[in-house]
Each structure stands twice: as structure tokens, then as C-alpha cells.
Design a protein around this motif. Sequence first.
Motif: not given
Length: 372
Positions: A119, A224-226, A257, A260, A264, A291, A294
Motif C-alpha cells: 500500500t 484506521s481510516k478506511f 480496486s 473500493l 468512495t 469507520l 475497523t
Amino acid sequence: MKLTPEDARYAASVFNDYFGKIEDIAEYNRGIKLERIADMAYTLPGMGPEEDFFTDFDMHPSEMNFTVDSMPMDAFHQYLEITTSAPVEKSIPGKQLNKIVRETNTGKIVGMIRFGSPTINSRPRNQLLGKPLDTMSPEVMKRFNDSVIMGFAIVPAQPFGFNYLGGKLLAAICCSHEIREELNKKYDTNICMFETTSLYGSTKALSQYDGMKPMLRFSGLTDSKFLPLINDGISRNLNTWFEDKMGEPLVPVDASSRKLKAQTKMVSIIKSSLRGEEGYDEFCQTLEHALGLTQQKRSFYSHFGYENVVPYLNMETDTLVKKENYDRFYLDNQIDWWKRQATKRYNKLKEQNGIRTVLETWNTKTDIDIIR
């Protein structure tokens, strides 16, 4: 694109209804896992794909030997899907290498490994390199892409993982020179760093990667922002609804992706269309709740026995220097290390009558401990 307030409230209600019923990440993963298993059409040999997994739990780890084999994606995906607790995406962007690990005396599978391009953003790696990767020059970005590989899935069959520390065996294989050399040959690269993350971060007190120095070292907790993805069927229906409204795909059909990126885009359109309207605050609260599902993940890395990987990645040098323990990272030595660890584990479980003997796969059981 901007939706009418009525249309935006409908789209928001799909997210509200889905995430409003989920209390934690284990429940989220279990729901997606069981849906995918129900839709899976098996094409693997044997009575069922679970028949190919290791079940000879009277075998001592000192008697075991292993091969690391490649496998077509469709078959690999099915083995991985019925074993891992996490939802599996069929395609990942960038580099990819899939490996099945077999115990040679039985010919049975003990685990699966999936490698991919790392990533772009990782807080522990940013700290290791000195600054975020996306702020670096194109030359440094290329050096990084040619030098680093990530373990996307490192999944032991269960209870092989429990009885024999199978996760440590697979992780040690990931850090072997043989894997590094295969990747170099396939992609014309110079891999010198491997990284991975634990599935549930700090949810469990321990990770399968703990206690693996010098092969793997802990580097910190990720951000942890996804937003978690809504499940497959709902996602497809909502995607079709949006495309009917827009008259074109949410994202290019050849984009990586896609799911995803499409989700978004949906969230962005809903928020901009609802801002100042009834339903906006509820939708934002739903996103905050999602959020919160996660978890930060523990991040780990390996330098394959090189001592100057960080200066090399930062292009402060063009030459990698081997440490004294460089040979320790060859596959035979990694397996010997695992045998010593697995022997202690197996003998202790034997003494306590704690050896597990029931194979755990999602197509045969639904009461699996989701965090493992």
C-alpha cells in the motif's frame, strides 16, 4: 454528479440499513464470508476442497517437510476463501504471487500465501523511511516499488495453525531468499523488504508474527481510516442504480480496486447531494460508526538479512550490504527454525491433551472463532 435529495436519501438509506445492523468487525467479516461461501461453485479436486487440507495431527513437526507451489488463481482463491476469516478479493493491484504450502509426506495443504504490491500509505513505514512515501521523488518511488513486497494473505489451515504454529511457518517462508529471488525473476526487481499486517491489530493480545525476530520485526500500528465495503450483492445493486442515474460507470471499467473506488465515489456523491438536507446528519453518523468498525493493525517487516535497506530505499546508496545472519533467511534454515518452535508448541499441547483435530473451513462450519 449531484442527486436529488430524495434519491440521495435513498442511497444513504442503503448504507444506514447495512452498517446500522453491524456491531463489530468480526460480525462484519462473518456476514460477508458466509455470503461468499454460499455463492461459491467449487471446482477443486477431491470430495470437497477441505479434503486437501492437512489432518494428520499425530505427526510430529520434526517429521515434516514442505514444498512451496504455485497454483492457478481460481483454485487458490477457493482454498483461501474457505480458510481465512477475512473476505478475499480476487484481484489486487500491482505485483501478485500466490503460493500453496504442502507437507510432502502427506501431500496435504498446510497454508496459503498471497503476495502483492504494498500500500502507498503506512504510518509505521513512513516513520521507518523518515517521511511519507507519496511525498518522495519519482525516483525514490520507483526504487520503493522495485524493492518492497507485501504479504496480503498469510493463512494457515486450521487447526494446523493452532497445533503447529502454522502462521509462523508461512511467515518465515515469506521472508526466505527463495521467495525473494522468485519475485525478482518474475518482475525484474531487487526485493529487499517484506511487510505485512496482522488481521485484527490490537483486538487480540498476540499476533502470529510475534516472537519472529530477526526474520520479522514489529514496526508499529497502522492508521484506521478506511470505510469497510458493503457486501457484494448490495454493492452490485447500488452500483447499478448509480450508473442508471449517471448514464455511465462510477469508475472506469479497467480501474484497479473498482469496488473500493466505486463505493468512495458513492459516498462522496451522497454527502455532496445531502449537505444541508434532511438525512445528512444521519448518514454522517453511519459513516462514523462504519469507520469505528475497523481496527488499527500491527505492522511487521523483514529486510531479508540486509543491513542498509532504509538507506537503499531512500536512494542514499545503490548497494545492499548483507548482515552476518544473511544465510539464516534461506528456506531450509527458516523451516529448521520453525521446527524448533513448533516442537515446543506441539509437545506442550500433547502434555495438556490440547491438540485440536477438527478441520475448520467455512464451507463445513459456521461457528469458527472469527479472530484467529
